[in-house]
Every structure is written in structure tokens, then in C-alpha cells.
Design an enzyme around this catalytic site. Structure first.
Site, PDB file in Angstrom:
ATOM      1  CE1 TYR A   1      -3.387   3.133   0.682  1.00  0.00           C
ATOM      2  CE2 TYR A   1      -1.877   3.240   3.079  1.00  0.00           C
ATOM      3  CZ  TYR A   1      -2.893   3.691   1.884  1.00  0.00           C
ATOM      4  OH  TYR A   1      -3.328   5.070   2.075  1.00  0.00           O
ATOM      5  CG  HIS A   2       5.218   2.863   1.619  1.00  0.00           C
ATOM      6  ND1 HIS A   2       6.395   2.302   1.073  1.00  0.00           N
ATOM      7  CD2 HIS A   2       5.559   4.196   1.858  1.00  0.00           C
ATOM      8  CE1 HIS A   2       7.182   3.361   1.017  1.00  0.00           C
ATOM      9  NE2 HIS A   2       6.842   4.470   1.356  1.00  0.00           N
TER      10      HIS A   2
END
Length: 250
Positions: free
Chosen positions: A121-122
Site C-alpha cells: 500500500y505504501h
């Protein structure tokens, strides 16, 4: 970058496909052992980030000293670091570096390590945000850039030492995670100020509200995920601190 908005979209789509296909491919296979390649990869990113920090941080300090807080948040960035070729170059390189950083996940997949939400996600969100933020000339972007360069310089050097098995005992991953959480706290504070200061400026502000909302969502979600990771990984039932490895993140 303005003329090629499809690049980050294509990269994110290919990234997602690689994760799906790569994990399926290695499901019933033995993991690879590319420790030397991984070590060199981490060292190169650490050196790159350190140089980037030394080129961006001085200009950030200079700007904060000579500009008022409202000017800093609202002036067109090109009026500031746009006139400083070195700073401008390393801001562009910072945005572009989010593409090769996707290779972090490649090593996780081929080594069959756990791939957590915080990691992927990062990578996709920071790539998308950095691209849009640069295109929109977001004034506080230089703060985010300097922080990320600083944390990455330390973090990737830590992973280099881990890969070559030379990490000193005092260099605990706990401190890396604390630095990452601190980065997210500052990011949230800066974005909140981005809502408060522009209305007080009295002139047209270069900081776009939509971009600032995206930044707040991004940093806020990172902060929650890193705190969750911190308490899950480092705290014990007795309230002590464990000595487990940190996640390879922001």
C-alpha cells in the site's frame, strides 16, 4: 510529467500483476537467495537517499528561515527551489525514484517473505501521490521529500548491514520504526497546517486543497498502519520491547 500521467498508473498496474503472478509462481517452489544483489540494492538506495537529503535539506532550511510560514505554504515552489538547479534536480529524482523502489517487493516475492498491507500500500500510494504532487507544484512537498530522503538513507543502510550480516547489536530496527512513525506524525501536522494557513494568506495560494486532502489521507493512513505494526511487532504482552526486524517501509 504533466504530459505522461499514464506512467504511474501503468507502473502500479504492472506492480499489482507482478505481485499476483510472482507469489503464485513461487507458491510451490523454493525461495531464491539473492542476498548479495539485495545488499547492493539497499546500499545504492541508501547512498542515493543520503545525497538527496544533503541537496534538498539545506534549501528547505534556507526557505523556512527567509519565508514566512504563510509564504512557505502558498508560494509557487518554482519561485524558490525552481531557481536552484541542484535542489530542483533532486526533487525530480525523488519522484522518479519511487518507480525503481517498487523492486523492494521483487526481493520479498523471490525470497518468499511475508508481504504485508503496509508494504505494498505504501509503495503504490506514495508513487501516485509524489507524481501528482510534483505536477501540481505542491509547496510543502519539499518537506516530505527531505524527510523521506533522511529516513530512507538510514533505513536502507540498515537493510544493507542486515544483508551482509554486519549489523551492530546496538542498531536495533526499533529505532528505524520510530523514525518512520515520526515522519508520519510530521506529515500529518504539515497537512493539517495546509488547511489552516492558506485562508490566512489573503492571496491566491499554490497549495491545492484536493492535493492536501490526499496528503492527509496518505499520511494519516500510514501513521495508523505504522502504529499498528509497531505495537504488534515490538511490544510484548508484558509491555516490553522485542527485538524483531522492522518492515521495509517509508
Amino acid at each position: 510529467m504533466v504530459k505522461n500521467p499514464w506512467l504511474p498508473v501503468a507502473a502500479i498496474l504492472l506492480y499489482g500483476i507482478f505481485i499476483k503472478v510472482g507469489r503464485a509462481y513461487f507458491h510451490n517452489r523454493q525461495p531464491l537467495s539473492w542476498r548479495t544483489t539485495l545488499a547492493m540494492w539497499n546500499l545504492s538506495l541508501s547512498v542515493f537517499s543520503f545525497i538527496g537529503f544533503t541537496r534538498v535539506a539545506p534549501h528547505l532550511i534556507h526557505t523556512l528561515y527567509h519565508y514566512s510560514i504563510s509564504e512557505f505554504f502558498c508560494f509557487d515552489p518554482e519561485q524558490s527551489y525552481g531557481s536552484e538547479p541542484s535542489t530542483g534536480l533532486w526533487l525530480v529524482l525523488f519522484v522518479l525514484s519511487k518507480f525503481p523502489e517498487l523492486l523492494d517487493t521483487f526481493f520479498i516475492v523471490i525470497h518468499k517473505k511475508p508481504l504485508i498491507l503496509l508494504h505494498w500500500y505504501h509503495h503504490i500510494s506514495v508513487l501516485a501521490y509524489c507524481w501528482v504532487s510534483y505536477v501540481n507544484n505542491t509547496p510543502p512537498g519539499i518537506i516530505f521529500c527531505a524527510m523521506n530522503y533522511a529516513v530512507h538513507a538510514i533505513m536502507y543502510f540498515y537493510y544493507f548491514l542486515m544483508a551482509v550480516k554486519l549489523k551492530p547489536k546496538w542498531f536495533n530496527s526499533y529505532y528505524i520504526t520510530v523514525a518512520q512513525i515520526s515522519q508520519m506524525v510530521v506529515g500529518v501536522i504539515v497537512t493539517v497546517l495546509g488547511f489552516i494557513i492558506p485562508p490566512m494568506y489573503g492571496k491566491e495560494c499554490a497549495l491545492k486543497k484536493e492535493n492536501n486532502i490526499a496528503a492527509l489521507i496518505m499520511y494519516g493512513s500510514y501513521l495508523l498502519l505504522f502504529l499498528q505494526f509497531f505495537f504488534k511487532r515490538y511490544t510484548t504482552k508484558k509491555g516490553g520491547v522485542s527485538n524483531k526486524k522492522s518492515t521495509k517501509e517509508e
